[in-house]
Design a protein around this motif. Structure first.
Motif, mmCIF file in Angstrom:
data_model
loop_
_atom_site.group_PDB
_atom_site.id
_atom_site.type_symbol
_atom_site.label_atom_id
_atom_site.label_comp_id
_atom_site.label_asym_id
_atom_site.label_seq_id
_atom_site.Cartn_x
_atom_site.Cartn_y
_atom_site.Cartn_z
ATOM 1 N N ALA A 57 11.252 -13.815 -6.941
ATOM 2 C CA ALA A 57 11.261 -15.004 -6.085
ATOM 3 C C ALA A 57 10.856 -14.608 -4.669
ATOM 4 O O ALA A 57 11.428 -13.690 -4.087
ATOM 5 C CB ALA A 57 12.646 -15.632 -6.084
ATOM 6 N N ARG B 229 15.602 -20.441 -4.440
ATOM 7 C CA ARG B 229 15.379 -18.999 -4.291
ATOM 8 C C ARG B 229 16.548 -18.361 -3.554
ATOM 9 O O ARG B 229 16.414 -17.939 -2.398
ATOM 10 C CB ARG B 229 14.073 -18.740 -3.547
ATOM 11 N N THR C 96 16.872 -15.077 -0.723
ATOM 12 C CA THR C 96 15.604 -14.747 -0.071
ATOM 13 C C THR C 96 15.589 -15.261 1.366
ATOM 14 O O THR C 96 16.484 -15.985 1.801
ATOM 15 C CB THR C 96 14.413 -15.343 -0.844
#
Length: 320
Positions: free
Chosen positions: A36, A104, A107
């Motif tokens: 990701a 995600r 991240t």
């Protein structure tokens, strides 16, 4: 410069019933990567729609493999800016950030604003409700110029004052959200309907200059700039200023380099993190870089990539 049609593949993310974001696919990075990616959310300025600022497609293609670029299409896009506000933009950006945080987890997310998009980002991290919004890992402010100073230049003192007077009259009559007659606003990016409230937000008439959009005017002084600089520092959000050395919307009397150095200093003095390596004046850069050379565009992209590298490498220290 003549218009050249183009197409870009990508993925549309619908993050609310009415709002979406377009994530650009590139040869080095697609939304289907097994790892990701970190996400750069690019926010346009007044009148912008998807990819109307062309450097965005080049930036997306040049990002490191661990990053991807998506552009939210806010309700203020296109001609919608004239009846919207930066507060509404910030709320919608928050919904987009929340969507990508869930999509995600773990991240990085960085916001990059162009023109009035930079005002959106300052509002996002410092304005009302900022503590309740999703935190981001950095903000990049490209072309953070003064709408008020640009309007005075475009309309002339007479046209500017007439528009302000009309907008104040509407507000006084309880008609703040009513659209002004086109004769006052027609010279500003075409036939967009502009309500009295938004016109005053942009024009920020004096002597107080407290229009909601007025962060970057050259005459505000350190006390006013310090308000949002302290807010950025308090939010623990690293910032990168990217001010065009040849921005056509900046009056000639403005000392661009001194202005940006002052903003950087104020954020640092308040305890904030500023990218002084990649940020600053971008030599030869016009407002949206469509009047700039390929080398200038490459310079901007290199600076953005450098800022993202610092964010990803946690070079700005721990975040709250």
């Amino acid at each position: 410069m003549p218009f050249t049609p183009f197409s870009v593949p990508g993925t549309v993310h619908r993050f609310t019933p009415q709002l979406s974001a377009f994530e650009l696919s590139t040869s080095s990075n697609t939304s289907n990567d097994s790892k990701a990616p970190n996400t750069l959310l690019w926010i346009g300025g007044l009148g912008d729609g998807l990819l109307t600022v062309v450097y965005v497609k080049h930036l997306a293609a040049s990002l490191p493999p661990s990053w991807t670029l998506a552009q939210p299409l806010l309700s203020s896009a296109g001609i919608g800016w004239g009846t919207s506000s930066i507060a509404r933009d910030a709320a919608e950006i928050g919904q987009c950030v929340a969507y990508f945080r869930k999509l995600r987890p773990g991240t990085k997310i960085v916001l990059m604003g162009h023109s009035t998009g930079t005002q959106d980002l300052v509002e996002y991290v410092t304005g009302k409700g900022a503590d309740e919004r999703e935190k981001v890992d950095g903000i990049a402010l490209q072309a953070p110029v003064s709408d008020r100073e640009a309007l005075v230049h475009a309309l002339g003192e007479k046209g500017y004052n007439e528009g302000v007077a009309a907008a104040r009259e509407f507000v006084g009559q309880g008609r703040a959200d009513d659209v002004l007659p086109g004769r006052y606003t027609k010279d500003l990016m075409g036939p967009a309907p502009v309500c009295a409230r938004r016109w005053l937000d942009l024009c920020s008439p004096g002597p107080e200059h407290r229009g909601a959009d007025d962060f970057f005017s050259s005459d505000l002084g350190e006390e006013r700039w310090g308000e949002w600089a302290s807010g950025i520092a308090k939010s623990k959000t690293p910032v990168c200023f990217l001010y065009g050395g040849s921005d056509e919307f900046v009056p000639k009397f403005v000392d661009k380099e001194a202005l940006v150095k002052t903003w950087m200093r104020l954020v640092k003095e308040a305890g904030g993190s500023v990218d002084e390596v990649n940020g600053g004046i971008v030599p030869g850069a016009s407002h949206n870089l469509q009047k700039s050379s390929e080398d200038v565009v490459k310079d901007l992209i290199k600076r953005v990539d450098g800022f993202l590298g610092k964010v990803e490498g946690a070079e700005f220290g721990a975040k709250m």
